[in-house]
Design an enzyme around this catalytic site. Structure first.
Site, PDB file in Angstrom:
ATOM      1  CG  ASP A   1      -4.923   3.173   2.555  1.00  0.00           C
ATOM      2  OD1 ASP A   1      -4.384   2.197   2.004  1.00  0.00           O
ATOM      3  OD2 ASP A   1      -4.482   4.331   2.487  1.00  0.00           O
TER       4      ASP A   1
ATOM      5  CG  ASP B   1      -1.736   1.257   1.342  1.00  0.00           C
ATOM      6  OD1 ASP B   1      -2.587   1.488   0.463  1.00  0.00           O
ATOM      7  OD2 ASP B   1      -1.511   2.030   2.290  1.00  0.00           O
TER       8      ASP B   1
END
Length: 226
Positions: free
Chosen positions: A113, A88
Site C-alpha cells: 500500500d 488492493d
C-alpha cells in the site's frame, strides 16, 4: 504535570460518521460479493496484492509523461491507479471470503500500500518540481509523510489493544482524492487535490493521536512518553 482540563478529542459529526461507516460497510460487502467466484479459483490474495502494486507503479511511471499529452497520460495514470487500488481492496476481501488470511499476507498488503501510494505521490511531486511549483512540491512532501503516518498511528494503537481508525483520511479517501486530482489535472486541479490530501492526512493523524490518548486516559493508563 498534565493540565487538569483535557481538550476534547476532535471527532466526526454523527452525520459524517454515519456516512463514513455506510460507504465503508457497503464497499466491503461489494468487495466480498465480487470475490466470491474468485475465491473458488487458484488466485491468491498475495497475487492480487502484487498485481495491484504493479499497476500503481505503472501508473506512477505514466504520469510524468503528461508533457507529451496532458489529458491522455493523466487520465491513463488515474485509470490504472484506480484499478490497482481496487485490486488492493479485493485482496483483503478474497483473504476473508476464501479463508486465506495469513500474517504475512496482511504484512505484505500493508507494505505494498505504502509503495504504490508513495510512488504515485513521488511522480506528482516530480510534475510540480518540473513546473517550478515549489509550494505544491512542499505540500506533496507533507502529503507523503501524512499518508504514511495515518496507517502507522493506527497500527501502533492496535498494537496497544486500542482503536486508531478514526478520521476521514484513510486509504480509500486518499485514493479518491489522488484520482480526482489526476482527472482534473489538465485544468489545474492536481495541486488543490494535493493540498486537500496533505491537510486531511495530518488532521487524521492528529485525530488518531488524540483518540488514543483519550482511550488511555479513560482506562487510567496514561504515561508520559519520550
Amino acid at each position: 504535570m498534565h493540565a487538569m482540563n483535557q481538550a476534547p478529542t476532535p471527532r466526526l459529526s454523527p452525520r459524517a460518521s454515519r456516512v463514513k461507516e455506510g460507504y465503508t460497510t457497503g464497499a466491503r460487502r461489494l468487495a466480498s460479493r465480487s470475490v466470491t467466484g474468485l475465491a473458488r479459483t487458484g488466485v491468491t490474495p498475495n497475487a492480487l496484492t502484487a498485481a495491484g502494486v504493479t499497476l500503481c507503479l505503472a501508473a506512477a511511471v505514466l504520469v510524468p509523461f503528461e508533457t507529451r499529452n496532458t489529458i491522455l497520460f493523466y487520465w491513463l495514470g488515474a485509470t490504472i491507479f484506480v484499478v490497482g487500488s481496487v485490486l488492493d481492496i479485493l485482496d483483503g476481501a478474497l483473504a476473508r471470503v476464501g479463508g486465506k488470511s495469513t500474517p504475512f499476507g496482511a504484512f505484505f498488503d500493508s507494505t505494498t500500500d505504502r509503495v504504490g501510494e508513495g510512488a504515485m505521490l513521488a511522480a506528482i511531486g516530480l510534475v510540480f518540481a518540473r513546473a517550478g511549483n515549489d509550494v505544491a512540491v512542499l505540500f506533496t512532501i507533507a502529503a507523503v509523510a501524512g499518508s504514511f503516518l495515518v496507517p502507522y498511528v493506527r497500527a501502533k494503537a492496535e498494537a496497544l489493544g486500542l482503536r486508531g481508525d478514526v478520521g476521514l483520511g484513510s486509504r480509500a479517501e486518499r485514493v479518491v482524492v489522488i484520482t480526482a486530482g489526476l482527472v482534473l489535472a489538465p485544468w489545474g486541479g492536481l495541486q488543490w487535490a494535493i493540498y486537500l490530501l496533505a491537510a486531511t492526512s495530518w488532521l487524521t493523524v492528529g485525530q488518531r493521536i488524540l483518540h488514543v490518548r483519550r482511550q488511555l486516559i479513560d482506562g487510567g493508563t496514561t504515561n508520559v512518553g519520550s
